[in-house]
Scaffold this motif. Structure first.
Motif, PDB file in Angstrom:
ATOM      1  N   SER A   1      -3.771  12.471  13.891  1.00 46.30           N
ATOM      2  CA  SER A   1      -3.759  11.374  12.918  1.00 46.30           C
ATOM      3  C   SER A   1      -5.034  11.510  12.090  1.00 46.30           C
ATOM      4  CB  SER A   1      -3.702  10.014  13.603  1.00 46.30           C
ATOM      5  OG  SER A   1      -3.593   9.014  12.608  1.00 46.30           O
ATOM      6  N   THR A   2      -4.871  11.748  10.791  1.00 44.78           N
ATOM      7  CA  THR A   2      -6.035  12.132   9.993  1.00 44.78           C
ATOM      8  C   THR A   2      -6.237  11.254   8.767  1.00 44.78           C
ATOM      9  OG1 THR A   2      -4.734  13.670   8.663  1.00 44.78           O
ATOM     10  CG2 THR A   2      -5.758  14.560  10.662  1.00 44.78           C
ATOM     11  N   HIS A   3      -7.408  11.491   8.183  1.00 49.13           N
ATOM     12  CA  HIS A   3      -7.780  10.894   6.895  1.00 49.13           C
ATOM     13  C   HIS A   3      -7.818   9.375   6.960  1.00 49.13           C
ATOM     14  CE1 HIS A   3      -7.754  12.480   2.524  1.00 49.13           C
ATOM     15  NE2 HIS A   3      -8.885  11.929   2.881  1.00 49.13           N
TER      16      HIS A   3
ATOM     17  N   LEU B   1       0.687  11.414  12.899  1.00 48.87           N
ATOM     18  CA  LEU B   1       0.848   9.956  12.756  1.00 48.87           C
ATOM     19  C   LEU B   1       0.170   9.471  11.475  1.00 48.87           C
ATOM     20  CD1 LEU B   1       0.147   9.067  16.489  1.00 48.87           C
ATOM     21  CD2 LEU B   1       2.360   9.459  15.351  1.00 48.87           C
ATOM     22  N   GLY B   2       0.973   8.916  10.569  1.00 52.47           N
ATOM     23  CA  GLY B   2       0.463   8.563   9.235  1.00 52.47           C
ATOM     24  C   GLY B   2       0.394   9.850   8.424  1.00 52.47           C
ATOM     25  N   CYS B   3       1.505  10.592   8.434  1.00 53.79           N
ATOM     26  CA  CYS B   3       1.525  11.955   7.866  1.00 53.79           C
ATOM     27  C   CYS B   3       1.427  11.958   6.347  1.00 53.79           C
ATOM     28  CB  CYS B   3       2.793  12.684   8.300  1.00 53.79           C
ATOM     29  SG  CYS B   3       4.305  11.889   7.666  1.00 53.79           S
TER      30      CYS B   3
ATOM     31  N   VAL C   1       0.468   9.525  -7.065  1.00 57.70           N
ATOM     32  CA  VAL C   1      -0.699  10.310  -7.495  1.00 57.70           C
ATOM     33  C   VAL C   1      -1.569  10.749  -6.308  1.00 57.70           C
ATOM     34  CG1 VAL C   1      -0.850   9.313  -9.821  1.00 57.70           C
ATOM     35  CG2 VAL C   1      -1.996   8.141  -7.921  1.00 57.70           C
ATOM     36  N   TYR C   2      -1.105  10.452  -5.069  1.00 55.53           N
ATOM     37  CA  TYR C   2      -1.929  10.698  -3.877  1.00 55.53           C
ATOM     38  C   TYR C   2      -2.410  12.146  -3.804  1.00 55.53           C
ATOM     39  CZ  TYR C   2      -3.505  10.728   0.962  1.00 55.53           C
ATOM     40  OH  TYR C   2      -4.280  10.853   2.090  1.00 55.53           O
ATOM     41  N   ASP C   3      -1.494  13.083  -4.007  1.00 56.49           N
ATOM     42  CA  ASP C   3      -1.873  14.497  -3.866  1.00 56.49           C
ATOM     43  C   ASP C   3      -2.925  14.903  -4.895  1.00 56.49           C
ATOM     44  OD1 ASP C   3      -0.286  14.858  -1.678  1.00 56.49           O
ATOM     45  OD2 ASP C   3       1.408  15.691  -2.787  1.00 56.49           O
TER      46      ASP C   3
ATOM     47  N   PRO D   1       0.806  -1.207   0.000  1.00 55.20           N
ATOM     48  CA  PRO D   1       0.000   0.000   0.000  1.00 55.20           C
ATOM     49  C   PRO D   1       0.849   1.270   0.000  1.00 55.20           C
ATOM     50  CG  PRO D   1      -0.963  -1.580   1.484  1.00 55.20           C
ATOM     51  CD  PRO D   1       0.332  -2.177   0.994  1.00 55.20           C
ATOM     52  N   TYR D   2       0.481   2.179  -0.834  1.00 52.85           N
ATOM     53  CA  TYR D   2       1.088   3.514  -0.972  1.00 52.85           C
ATOM     54  C   TYR D   2       2.412   3.530  -1.731  1.00 52.85           C
ATOM     55  CZ  TYR D   2      -2.675   5.211   1.858  1.00 52.85           C
ATOM     56  OH  TYR D   2      -3.937   5.519   2.311  1.00 52.85           O
ATOM     57  N   SER D   3       2.938   2.345  -2.145  1.00 52.61           N
ATOM     58  CA  SER D   3       4.198   2.404  -2.889  1.00 52.61           C
ATOM     59  C   SER D   3       3.972   3.031  -4.265  1.00 52.61           C
ATOM     60  CB  SER D   3       4.856   1.031  -2.993  1.00 52.61           C
ATOM     61  OG  SER D   3       3.972   0.128  -3.579  1.00 52.61           O
TER      62      SER D   3
ATOM     63  N   GLY E   1       8.269   4.778  10.202  1.00 58.11           N
ATOM     64  CA  GLY E   1       7.993   3.898  11.335  1.00 58.11           C
ATOM     65  C   GLY E   1       6.539   3.496  11.374  1.00 58.11           C
ATOM     66  N   ASP E   2       6.251   2.659  12.381  1.00 60.79           N
ATOM     67  CA  ASP E   2       4.900   2.139  12.561  1.00 60.79           C
ATOM     68  C   ASP E   2       4.224   2.953  13.666  1.00 60.79           C
ATOM     69  OD1 ASP E   2       2.637   0.641  13.058  1.00 60.79           O
ATOM     70  OD2 ASP E   2       3.676  -1.287  12.942  1.00 60.79           O
ATOM     71  N   ILE E   3       3.034   3.447  13.401  1.00 59.66           N
ATOM     72  CA  ILE E   3       2.362   4.288  14.402  1.00 59.66           C
ATOM     73  C   ILE E   3       1.795   3.457  15.565  1.00 59.66           C
ATOM     74  CG2 ILE E   3       1.869   6.142  12.759  1.00 59.66           C
ATOM     75  CD1 ILE E   3      -1.098   5.112  12.826  1.00 59.66           C
ATOM     76  N   ILE E   4       1.891   2.134  15.448  1.00 57.35           N
ATOM     77  CA  ILE E   4       1.438   1.304  16.583  1.00 57.35           C
ATOM     78  C   ILE E   4       2.534   1.236  17.651  1.00 57.35           C
ATOM     79  CG2 ILE E   4       0.590  -0.998  17.280  1.00 57.35           C
ATOM     80  CD1 ILE E   4      -0.397  -1.335  14.369  1.00 57.35           C
TER      81      ILE E   4
ATOM     82  N   ILE F   1       5.270  10.844  11.154  1.00 58.33           N
ATOM     83  CA  ILE F   1       5.679   9.421  11.087  1.00 58.33           C
ATOM     84  C   ILE F   1       4.802   8.750  10.033  1.00 58.33           C
ATOM     85  CG2 ILE F   1       5.842   7.222  12.334  1.00 58.33           C
ATOM     86  CD1 ILE F   1       6.182   8.662  14.902  1.00 58.33           C
ATOM     87  N   ASP F   2       5.413   7.935   9.212  1.00 60.15           N
ATOM     88  CA  ASP F   2       4.647   7.146   8.238  1.00 60.15           C
ATOM     89  C   ASP F   2       5.442   5.889   7.908  1.00 60.15           C
ATOM     90  OD1 ASP F   2       2.102   8.090   6.266  1.00 60.15           O
ATOM     91  OD2 ASP F   2       3.271   6.378   5.546  1.00 60.15           O
ATOM     92  N   SER F   3       4.712   4.813   7.590  1.00 65.76           N
ATOM     93  CA  SER F   3       5.413   3.561   7.264  1.00 65.76           C
ATOM     94  C   SER F   3       5.851   3.525   5.802  1.00 65.76           C
ATOM     95  CB  SER F   3       4.508   2.364   7.570  1.00 65.76           C
ATOM     96  OG  SER F   3       3.264   2.546   6.939  1.00 65.76           O
TER      97      SER F   3
HETATM   98  C1  LIG Z   1      -5.077   7.806   3.908  1.00 56.89           C
HETATM   99  S1  LIG Z   1      -3.389   8.177   4.136  1.00 56.89           S
HETATM  100  C2  LIG Z   1      -3.496   9.651   5.102  1.00 56.89           C
HETATM  101  C3  LIG Z   1      -2.314  10.550   4.915  1.00 56.89           C
HETATM  102  C4  LIG Z   1      -2.412  11.911   5.596  1.00 56.89           C
HETATM  103  N1  LIG Z   1      -2.596  11.762   7.031  1.00 56.89           N
HETATM  104  C5  LIG Z   1      -3.551  12.729   5.035  1.00 56.89           C
HETATM  105  O1  LIG Z   1      -4.313  13.289   5.832  1.00 56.89           O
HETATM  106  O2  LIG Z   1      -3.684  12.832   3.824  1.00 56.89           O
HETATM  107  C6  LIG Z   1      -2.888   6.982   5.338  1.00 56.89           C
HETATM  108  C7  LIG Z   1      -1.401   7.028   5.644  1.00 56.89           C
HETATM  109  O3  LIG Z   1      -1.165   6.254   6.804  1.00 56.89           O
HETATM  110  C8  LIG Z   1       0.000   5.491   6.617  1.00 56.89           C
HETATM  111  N2  LIG Z   1      -0.112   4.323   7.505  1.00 56.89           N
HETATM  112  C9  LIG Z   1      -1.088   3.390   7.546  1.00 56.89           C
HETATM  113  N3  LIG Z   1      -0.861   2.506   8.532  1.00 56.89           N
HETATM  114  C10 LIG Z   1       0.296   2.892   9.142  1.00 56.89           C
HETATM  115  C11 LIG Z   1       1.067   2.392  10.237  1.00 56.89           C
HETATM  116  N4  LIG Z   1       0.686   1.305  10.940  1.00 56.89           N
HETATM  117  N5  LIG Z   1       2.192   3.046  10.588  1.00 56.89           N
HETATM  118  C12 LIG Z   1       2.590   4.150   9.909  1.00 56.89           C
HETATM  119  N6  LIG Z   1       1.904   4.676   8.865  1.00 56.89           N
HETATM  120  C13 LIG Z   1       0.767   4.055   8.491  1.00 56.89           C
HETATM  121  C14 LIG Z   1       0.040   5.167   5.141  1.00 56.89           C
HETATM  122  O4  LIG Z   1       1.345   4.846   4.702  1.00 56.89           O
HETATM  123  C15 LIG Z   1      -0.508   6.472   4.538  1.00 56.89           C
HETATM  124  O5  LIG Z   1       0.515   7.379   4.222  1.00 56.89           O
END
Ligand SMILES: C[S@@+](CC[C@H](N)C(=O)[O-])C[C@H]1O[C@@H](n2cnc3c(N)ncnc32)[C@H](O)[C@@H]1O
Length: 249
Positions: A105-107, A46-48, A13-15, A6-8, A89-92, A67-69
Motif C-alpha cells: 500500500s503506497t503513496h 491496496l489503494g492501487c 490528471v493523477y498520472d 476524492p479522486y472522482s 472496495g474499501d481497504i479497511i 483494490i481501490d474505492s
Molecule cells: C495517493 S493515491 C495512491 C495511489 C497509488 N497507490 C500510487 O502509489 O500512486 C491514494 C489512493 O487510495 C485510495 N483510497 C483511499 N482510501 C481508501 C480506502 N479506504 N479504500 C480503498 N481505497 C482507498 C484512493 O481512491 C486513491 O486511489
C-alpha cells in the motif's frame, strides 16, 4: 462549484501530476526487500489508484490484484493495464478468496484512514488476507513532509482542458492535513468547477508499532523514500516492511 468525492476528478490528471514519481524505482525497492529465495507468485496492492505501481512489478508475478474505492481511478487503471485484476472496495474491510504472500500500500494511502481504530481494523483485514510468513510493505507520510512540503502551500497545474489548484493546511494538534483541490474544466466553451476535499492523518511510529504487534505482524525494516532501509529525519514517505507472524481471529 460542485462538491465531489476524492479522486472522482483527480483521476483525470493523477498520472500527469505524479509524473515525477519513479514507480519502477519503487517496485525495485519493494522487490529488493523481499526476504525469501523465490519471488512471490501473487501481489495485492491496496489503494492501487491508476495501477501504475502494479504494472512495474516483474511479469513473473502471475497474479496482480488492486483494490481501490475510486471507480474513476480504477477506470483509468483498467484502460492502461487491462491484465491486472481490479476490485472496487474499501481497504479497511475486504475479504478475498485467496491469500497473498505480498501485500503493498503506497503513496500515503494509509494516511487516508483517519481513526486509529479503523487503522487497527485495516491491519487485521490485511492479516486475514495474507499467507502466514508473508510480507506487508506500506508507506506513510512523515509529519516533516506534511509540515515542510504541504502546510500552507498551493500547487497549480494546467493539464489539457483541466486547471487544478491544490491548497493544503496541516492542523498540528489534530495531526490532520486538509487538501482542497479545485478543478476548472473547460468543455464546450464553458468552465465547470469542482471541489474535492481530502483529509489525511499523520500516524506516529509508536502507534504503528503497537498496531502491528496487536494484529499479528512483526516489523522487519523501516526506511525512507524508497531509497534506503534507514529512517532519515527529513524523509517524506516512511517505508515499512512487516511480516505476518501470527494468524488472528
Ligand atoms: C495517493 S493515491 C495512491 C495511489 C497509488 N497507490 C500510487 O502509489 O500512486 C491514494 C489512493 O487510495 C485510495 N483510497 C483511499 N482510501 C481508501 C480506502 N479506504 N479504500 C480503498 N481505497 C482507498 C484512493 O481512491 C486513491 O486511489
Amino acid at each position: 462549484m460542485i462538491e465531489t468525492t476524492p479522486y472522482s476528478k483527480f483521476s483525470s490528471v493523477y498520472d500527469e501530476v505524479m509524473d515525477h514519481v519513479d514507480f519502477q524505482e519503487w517496485a525495485n525497492f519493494i522487490i529488493g526487500s523481499w526476504k525469501e529465495n523465490k519471488l512471490p507468485d501473487k501481489i495485492l496492492d491496496l489503494g492501487c489508484g491508476s495501477g501504475t505501481l502494479l504494472s512495474h512489478f516483474p511479469s513473473s508475478i502471475n497474479t496482480k490484484v488492486g483494490i481501490d474505492s475510486s471507480l474513476q481511478m480504477l477506470e483509468t487503471a483498467k484502460k492502461k493495464y487491462p491484465k491486472i485484476q481490479y476490485i472496487q472496495g474499501d481497504i479497511i474491510y475486504f475479504s478475498l478468496k485467496e491469500k497473498f504472500p505480498l501485500v503493498v500500500s503506497t503513496h500515503d494511502t494509509l494516511n487516508y484512514i483517519l481513526q486509529p481504530e479503523k487503522l487497527i481494523t485495516h491491519f487485521q483485514t490485511v492479516n486475514k488476507n495474507m499467507e502466514l510468513g508473508g510480507y506487508y510493505f506500506f508507506d506513510l507520510s512523515s509529519e516533516y513532509n506534511l509540515i515542510h512540503n504541504f502546510h500552507k502551500k498551493q500547487l497549480f497545474y494546467n493539464i489539457d482542458s483541466v486547471k487544478l489548484t491544490w491548497r493544503n493546511t496541516y492542523n498540528q494538534k489534530r495531526k490532520v492535513i486538509t487538501s482542497t483541490l479545485i478543478f476548472s474544466i473547460f468543455k464546450d466553451l464553458k468552465i465547470q468547477k469542482y471541489r474535492e476535499t481530502h483529509y489525511q492523518k499523520f500516524h506516529p511510529h509508536s502507534i504503528i508499532l503497537k498496531i502491528l504487534q496487536k494484529t499479528g505482524f512483526s516489523l522487519v525494516s523501516i526506511g525512507s523514500d524508497y531509497k534506503t532501509w534507514t529512517l532519515k529525519k527529513d524523509c517524506c514517505l516512511i517505508n515499512y516492511l512487516a511480516k505476518k507472524i501470527k494468524e488472528i481471529k
